[in-house]
Design an enzyme around this catalytic site. Structure first.
Site, PDB file in Angstrom:
ATOM      1  N   LYS A  79      49.821  42.529  35.185  1.00 16.90           N
ATOM      2  CA  LYS A  79      49.628  41.127  35.594  1.00 16.90           C
ATOM      3  C   LYS A  79      49.316  40.266  34.375  1.00 16.90           C
ATOM      4  O   LYS A  79      48.548  40.677  33.491  1.00 16.90           O
ATOM      5  CB  LYS A  79      48.471  41.077  36.600  1.00 16.90           C
ATOM      6  CG  LYS A  79      48.227  39.723  37.239  1.00 16.90           C
ATOM      7  CD  LYS A  79      47.095  39.841  38.270  1.00 16.90           C
ATOM      8  CE  LYS A  79      46.802  38.530  38.968  1.00 16.90           C
ATOM      9  NZ  LYS A  79      45.708  38.655  39.958  1.00 16.90           N
ATOM     10  N   SER A 154      46.936  36.961  44.459  1.00 14.43           N
ATOM     11  CA  SER A 154      47.617  36.400  43.322  1.00 14.43           C
ATOM     12  C   SER A 154      48.463  37.394  42.525  1.00 14.43           C
ATOM     13  O   SER A 154      49.298  36.974  41.738  1.00 14.43           O
ATOM     14  CB  SER A 154      46.588  35.750  42.399  1.00 14.43           C
ATOM     15  OG  SER A 154      45.707  36.728  41.898  1.00 14.43           O
ATOM     16  N   SER A 178      43.330  39.901  45.777  1.00 15.19           N
ATOM     17  CA  SER A 178      44.580  39.703  45.030  1.00 15.19           C
ATOM     18  C   SER A 178      45.357  40.950  44.654  1.00 15.19           C
ATOM     19  O   SER A 178      46.485  40.835  44.185  1.00 15.19           O
ATOM     20  CB  SER A 178      44.314  38.894  43.762  1.00 15.19           C
ATOM     21  OG  SER A 178      44.308  37.535  44.093  1.00 15.19           O
TER      22      SER A 178
HETATM   23  N1  GLN Z   1      43.247  34.458  47.551  1.00 17.17           N
HETATM   24  C1  GLN Z   1      41.958  34.451  46.962  1.00 17.17           C
HETATM   25  C2  GLN Z   1      41.766  33.175  46.185  1.00 17.17           C
HETATM   26  O1  GLN Z   1      42.634  32.385  46.202  1.00 17.17           O
HETATM   27  C3  GLN Z   1      41.755  35.652  46.100  1.00 17.17           C
HETATM   28  C4  GLN Z   1      42.372  35.555  44.775  1.00 17.17           C
HETATM   29  C5  GLN Z   1      42.099  36.744  43.920  1.00 17.17           C
HETATM   30  O2  GLN Z   1      41.691  37.791  44.402  1.00 17.17           O
HETATM   31  N2  GLN Z   1      42.300  36.560  42.627  1.00 17.17           N
HETATM   32  O3  GLN Z   1      40.778  32.945  45.574  1.00 17.17           O
END
Ligand code: GLN
Length: 516
Positions: A79, A154, A178
């Site tokens: 990532k 994400s 994420s």
């Molecule tokens: N969807 C969650 C957010 O928008 C988690 C994102 C993540 O785990 N980086 O914060």
């Protein structure tokens, strides 16, 4: 043998036996990326030359009878939130569009030392804020199972890369789901380790008390292999746990007889997709066949998890993102144009007789910060910074941030109590399967509510795993979430591995893959 469909564990064997060379294998995956990724867009950057050079070096080491690491020759995608020395690390943001860090994240150092071949960096929501990979400055990633749909986020690129066989393994980060949610949407296994299990050094920070790096792969066995490489104490991350890393791979086959599985009935309340409920319940029944027992447990404070998470994560984000000021690194506004505009504003005020107003205009430094940040950040990141700044401001701190910290503690206590009674907690990862691209981009609240089942594990710091356990009638992946007490990753991996011994969901591939 179809190398693209082989597990990483199989690839390690093939490489070891000399049936395939690292260079040839790397070429197979690079070709796959070339033919597939214009459609899927899982990668933010592909480091073809570096990957081939690494592969060549490994082949030479092997030919010379030298020792090679555990992942020697296995193609891995990472990532774009983890720093890679001299290679772009954009975090899906215009702010870091041309940022090439001067150092490697510890996870990257470990991957290199283990001989993993790094294919490139995967697409993600900007600064990991989002659940659909649509907030990326590079544009969205598509779900390999249905290109009209999101791969989740994400770490959407990391999950899509594995699902579409463009990488054998990938590394993501999980602050509130994420890794698990994109793994669920893309039909791969994803693990958020215990907070502190994997070093965060060189992980671009979103919410430091919640962020954790973790593996994604097609099988639990491969996740175990990758976790063994990336986990462990790091003196550069004071929050990393100084505990030995178990040989996860060797613990996979311990029988599940007597494993106590907790079910939270409120997880199956209104709002959960019917097909997901059915598949999750069926998965639990398979565990019973494997000798596990099922028990109801309660997590009464989980209903506050979304609110608690979005306050804490945004507060921490507003602090972490203060460093992007145009002065240190990353995007900086065009100062020539800025100064011209400032002079013009002054001139107009003076001409209109408002000399005081001209005097009070913000000077170049403040303007530089403001313009840099206005240009560099996308809307979702700005929303989080504003939410966080507001919740931390004098007069609101106690009402929001402090209150959220107290609820967080309750959520952790609920898990501690539940784990007195059961060994793992099973439930859904997401309330719905992968949703259509664009469906929630104008409705942040509905995007946030999709994180209902994932954020509690981050708030509590416990490990949680997403495991493919079905397909909807329209052919979209469905996943089961397994949660365990801190540092019990081995338990999750063992449970996941044995589920995969009984079922074949992990062998299903999107038709995008079958066609090619
Ligand atoms: N969807 C969650 C957010 O928008 C988690 C994102 C993540 O785990 N980086 O914060």
């Amino acid at each position: 043998m179809n190398l693209l469909a082989a597990s990483a564990t199989d690839l390690v064997r093939l490489l070891e036996s000399g049936d395939v060379s690292s260079v040839d294998l790397t070429r197979v995956f690079l070709e796959r990326i070339k033919s597939c990724d214009t459609a899927v867009h899982a990668f933010a950057s592909v480091t073809q030359e570096a990957a081939l050079a690494q592969a060549r070096e490994l082949d030479e080491l092997r030919a010379g009878g030298k020792p090679v690491g555990k992942l020697a020759g296995v193609p891995v995608a990472v990532k774009d939130v983890l720093c890679t020395k001299g290679q772009l690390t954009t975090c899906g943001s215009r702010m870091l569009a041309s940022y090439a860090p001067p150092y490697d994240a510890t996870v990257i150092t470990r991957l290199r030392a283990a001989g993993a071949v790094l294919l490139g960096k995967t697409n993600m929501d900007e600064f990991a804020m989002g659940s659909s990979t649509e907030t990326s400055f590079h544009g969205p990633t598509e779900n390999p199972w249905d290109r009209q749909r999101t791969p989740g986020g994400s770490s959407g690129g990391a999950a899509a890369a594995v699902a579409a066989s463009m990488a054998s393994l990938s590394v993501g980060s999980d602050t509130g789901g994420s890794i698990r949610q994109p793994a669920a949407f893309c039909g791969v296994v994803g693990l958020k380790p215990t907070y502190g299990r994997v070093s965060r050094y060189g992980l671009v920070a979103f919410a430091s008390s919640l962020d954790q790096v973790g593996p994604l792969a097609s099988t639990a066995e491969d996740v175990a292999l990758l976790l063994e490489v990336i986990a462990g104490h790091d003196e550069r991350d004071s929050t990393s746990a100084d505990l030995p890393v178990p040989s996860y791979g060797e613990l996979l086959s311990e029988p599940l007889q007597g494993l106590r599985i907790g079910i939270v009935e409120s997880h199956f309340a209104e709002g959960l997709d019917g097909e997901i409920e059915e598949s999750v319940r069926r998965a639990v029944a398979i565990y019973e066949q494997l000798g596990a027992t099922v028990h109801p447990v309660e997590l009464p404070h989980s209903r506050y998890a979304i609110a608690t998470y979005y306050i804490i994560a945004s507060c921490e984000a507003s602090g972490n993102l203060a460093r992007y000021d145009g002065a240190h690194y990353g995007h900086r506004t065009d100062e020539g144009r800025m100064l011209e505009e400032l002079a013009e504003e002054r001139r107009l005020l003076v001409e209109s007789g408002d000399a005081d107003g001209a005097e009070q205009l913000d000077g170049p430094l403040v303007r530089m910060y403001r313009r840099t940040r206005a240009e560099g950040f996308g809307d979702e990141v700005k929303r989080r910074i504003m939410l966080g700044t507001y919740a931390l401001s004098a007069g609101y701190y106690d009402a929001y941030y402090l209150k959220a910290l107290k609820v967080r503690r309750r959520i952790r206590d609920d898990f501690d109590a539940a784990f007195q009674q059961v060994d793992v907690i099973a439930g859904p990862v997401t309330p719905t399967p992968a949703f259509p691209l664009g469906e929630r981009t104008d409705d942040p609240l509905s995007m946030y509510l999709g994180d209902l089942y994932t954020v509690s594990a981050n708030l509590a710091g416990i490990p949680a795993l997403s495991l493919p356990c079905g397909l909807t009638a329209s052919g979209l992946p469905i996943a089961l979430q397994l949660q365990a007490p801190p540092f019990e990753e081995a338990r999750l991996l063992r449970a996941a591995h044995q589920f995969q011994g009984e079922t074949d969901w992990h062998t299903r591939r999107p038709s995008l893959v079958e066609e090619s």
